[in-house]
Design an enzyme around this catalytic site. Structure first.
Site, PDB file in Angstrom:
ATOM      1  N   ASN A   1      26.393  50.183  90.969  1.00 27.77           N
ATOM      2  CA  ASN A   1      25.047  49.694  91.278  1.00 27.77           C
ATOM      3  C   ASN A   1      24.293  50.816  91.983  1.00 27.77           C
ATOM      4  O   ASN A   1      24.552  51.106  93.141  1.00 27.77           O
ATOM      5  CB  ASN A   1      25.172  48.445  92.163  1.00 27.77           C
ATOM      6  CG  ASN A   1      23.829  47.939  92.646  1.00 27.77           C
ATOM      7  OD1 ASN A   1      22.777  48.379  92.177  1.00 27.77           O
ATOM      8  ND2 ASN A   1      23.875  47.007  93.591  1.00 27.77           N
TER       9      ASN A   1
ATOM     10  N   LYS B   1      21.214  50.905  92.849  1.00 26.70           N
ATOM     11  CA  LYS B   1      20.149  50.410  93.752  1.00 26.70           C
ATOM     12  C   LYS B   1      18.848  51.199  93.527  1.00 26.70           C
ATOM     13  O   LYS B   1      18.630  51.689  92.410  1.00 26.70           O
ATOM     14  CB  LYS B   1      20.638  50.441  95.205  1.00 26.70           C
ATOM     15  CG  LYS B   1      21.994  49.718  95.357  1.00 26.70           C
ATOM     16  CD  LYS B   1      22.431  49.472  96.763  1.00 26.70           C
ATOM     17  CE  LYS B   1      23.796  48.786  96.770  1.00 26.70           C
ATOM     18  NZ  LYS B   1      24.288  48.476  98.110  1.00 26.70           N
TER      19      LYS B   1
ATOM     20  N   HIS C   1      22.573  39.610  94.406  1.00 26.97           N
ATOM     21  CA  HIS C   1      23.023  40.666  95.319  1.00 26.97           C
ATOM     22  C   HIS C   1      22.494  40.378  96.728  1.00 26.97           C
ATOM     23  O   HIS C   1      21.373  39.907  96.885  1.00 26.97           O
ATOM     24  CB  HIS C   1      22.551  42.041  94.840  1.00 26.97           C
ATOM     25  CG  HIS C   1      23.222  43.151  95.570  1.00 26.97           C
ATOM     26  ND1 HIS C   1      22.818  43.558  96.827  1.00 26.97           N
ATOM     27  CD2 HIS C   1      24.304  43.902  95.253  1.00 26.97           C
ATOM     28  CE1 HIS C   1      23.629  44.531  97.233  1.00 26.97           C
ATOM     29  NE2 HIS C   1      24.536  44.755  96.298  1.00 26.97           N
TER      30      HIS C   1
ATOM     31  N   GLU D   1      21.256  42.156  98.972  1.00 29.49           N
ATOM     32  CA  GLU D   1      19.965  42.763  99.332  1.00 29.49           C
ATOM     33  C   GLU D   1      18.811  41.943  98.782  1.00 29.49           C
ATOM     34  O   GLU D   1      17.758  41.829  99.405  1.00 29.49           O
ATOM     35  CB  GLU D   1      19.922  44.217  98.823  1.00 29.49           C
ATOM     36  CG  GLU D   1      20.826  45.114  99.665  1.00 29.49           C
ATOM     37  CD  GLU D   1      21.537  46.201  98.885  1.00 29.49           C
ATOM     38  OE1 GLU D   1      21.064  46.573  97.792  1.00 29.49           O
ATOM     39  OE2 GLU D   1      22.592  46.674  99.364  1.00 29.49           O
TER      40      GLU D   1
ATOM     41  N   GLU E   1      31.094  40.349  97.634  1.00 29.01           N
ATOM     42  CA  GLU E   1      30.688  41.475  98.471  1.00 29.01           C
ATOM     43  C   GLU E   1      30.370  40.964  99.871  1.00 29.01           C
ATOM     44  O   GLU E   1      29.294  40.403 100.101  1.00 29.01           O
ATOM     45  CB  GLU E   1      29.423  42.143  97.903  1.00 29.01           C
ATOM     46  CG  GLU E   1      29.586  42.699  96.509  1.00 29.01           C
ATOM     47  CD  GLU E   1      28.538  43.771  96.186  1.00 29.01           C
ATOM     48  OE1 GLU E   1      28.945  44.901  95.919  1.00 29.01           O
ATOM     49  OE2 GLU E   1      27.331  43.482  96.239  1.00 29.01           O
TER      50      GLU E   1
ATOM     51  N   GLY F   1      27.819  49.328 102.489  1.00 24.37           N
ATOM     52  CA  GLY F   1      27.223  50.533 103.059  1.00 24.37           C
ATOM     53  C   GLY F   1      27.634  50.834 104.489  1.00 24.37           C
ATOM     54  O   GLY F   1      27.001  51.628 105.166  1.00 24.37           O
TER      55      GLY F   1
ATOM     56  N   SER G   1      31.690  49.166 100.290  1.00 21.13           N
ATOM     57  CA  SER G   1      32.334  50.394 100.773  1.00 21.13           C
ATOM     58  C   SER G   1      33.565  50.815  99.975  1.00 21.13           C
ATOM     59  O   SER G   1      34.528  51.333 100.538  1.00 21.13           O
ATOM     60  CB  SER G   1      32.683  50.261 102.262  1.00 21.13           C
ATOM     61  OG  SER G   1      31.491  50.181 103.035  1.00 21.13           O
TER      62      SER G   1
END
Ligand code: 13P
Length: 252
Positions: free
Chosen positions: A11, A13, A98, A100, A171, A177, A215
């Site tokens: 991904n 992003k 996702h 985000e 996730e 991250g 990660s």
């Protein structure tokens, strides 16, 4: 009996530009071929770069996916890209849910369900992301949250006339991250739980693959993949560096 393929998804992003995206895709395609990687490799570049990348992937060495899709059919919806448009461009996959998009862009279960429906109406495979926030993790609400997210997904899938392939990516938001990953024991408990919950809700006979994301790096990929019920990985940061991404593909 054919062993089912592992899935390695990248991904990207909101990163890169035309030149760097084509270069990255080119490097990945070349190395997947050269290293004879047998897993299913999927990349999710920014939408503007999907078609130029499709052009250099004519032999379909890898698969392409969109990071997002509109919840609506074609019409007056400024700025949106529909599932019909993705189908027309022969894009095979799309990410939905996702963290985000859930947390920064305020998407809710209802709009996520609409997105899954539009994608399935257009025969596009869905990678549906679920996961708890740090606060939920700390207050031991992980199972509660995962159950809620999965129940909402399957209520929609079970009512759908044309359910299609869905892959679920777990996730944990606190692992995205941050360099943090759940311990082997935590992962095994969580994936047991996801596996059992999916089995309980899933009315179709199609098996559902589960991915881990958060990660993932060349250093931890192999041990993450040892967890029972993990069929693949969804990779953010490390998927932006061809060597790291290919290292992950080769070590698992
Ligand atoms: P990182 O691999 O950068 O933690 O991102 C994970 C992710 O969000 C993939 O969708």
């Amino acid at each position: 009996y054919i062993m089912s393929k592992k899935i390695i998804a990248g991904n990207w992003k909101q990163n890169g530009n035309m030149k760097s995206s084509i270069q990255l895709a080119q490097d990945i395609i070349r190395e997947v071929k050269k290293n004879n990687i047998k897993h299913e490799v999927i990349i999710f570049p920014p939408s503007l770069y999907l078609l130029p990348i499709k052009n250099i992937n004519k032999k379909e060495i890898i698969n392409l996916g969109s990071q997002n899709v509109s919840a609506y059919n074609d019409g007056a919806l400024t700025g949106e890209i529909s599932a019909t448009m993705l189908k027309d461009s022969k894009i095979k996959y799309c990410l939905v849910g996702h963290s985000e998009r859930r947390h920064i862009l305020n998407e809710n279960d209802l709009s996520l369900c609409e997105k899954v429906s539009r994608l399935h109406e257009n025969n596009i495979r869905v990678i549906y992301c679920i996961g708890e926030t740090l606060k939920e993790y700390k207050t031991k609400k992980t199972k509660y949250i995962l159950n809620k997210q999965l129940r909402s997904l399957f209520e929609n899938l079970n009512n759908s006339k044309r359910p299609n392939r869905v892959i679920i990516a777990y996730e944990p938001v606190w692992a995205i991250g941050t360099g943090l990953v759940p311990s082997a024991k935590e992962l095994s408990i969580t994936f047991d739980y996801i596996h059992n919950t999916v089995r309980r809700y899933n009315k179709s006979s199609k098996p559902i693959k589960l991915l881990y994301g958060g990660s993932v790096s060349p250093d931890n990929a192999e041990s993450l993949m040892e967890t029972q019920y993990i069929d693949g990985l969804l990779i953010g940061g490390a998927s932006l560096i061809a060597k790291k991404f290919i290292d992950i593909c080769s070590t698992i």
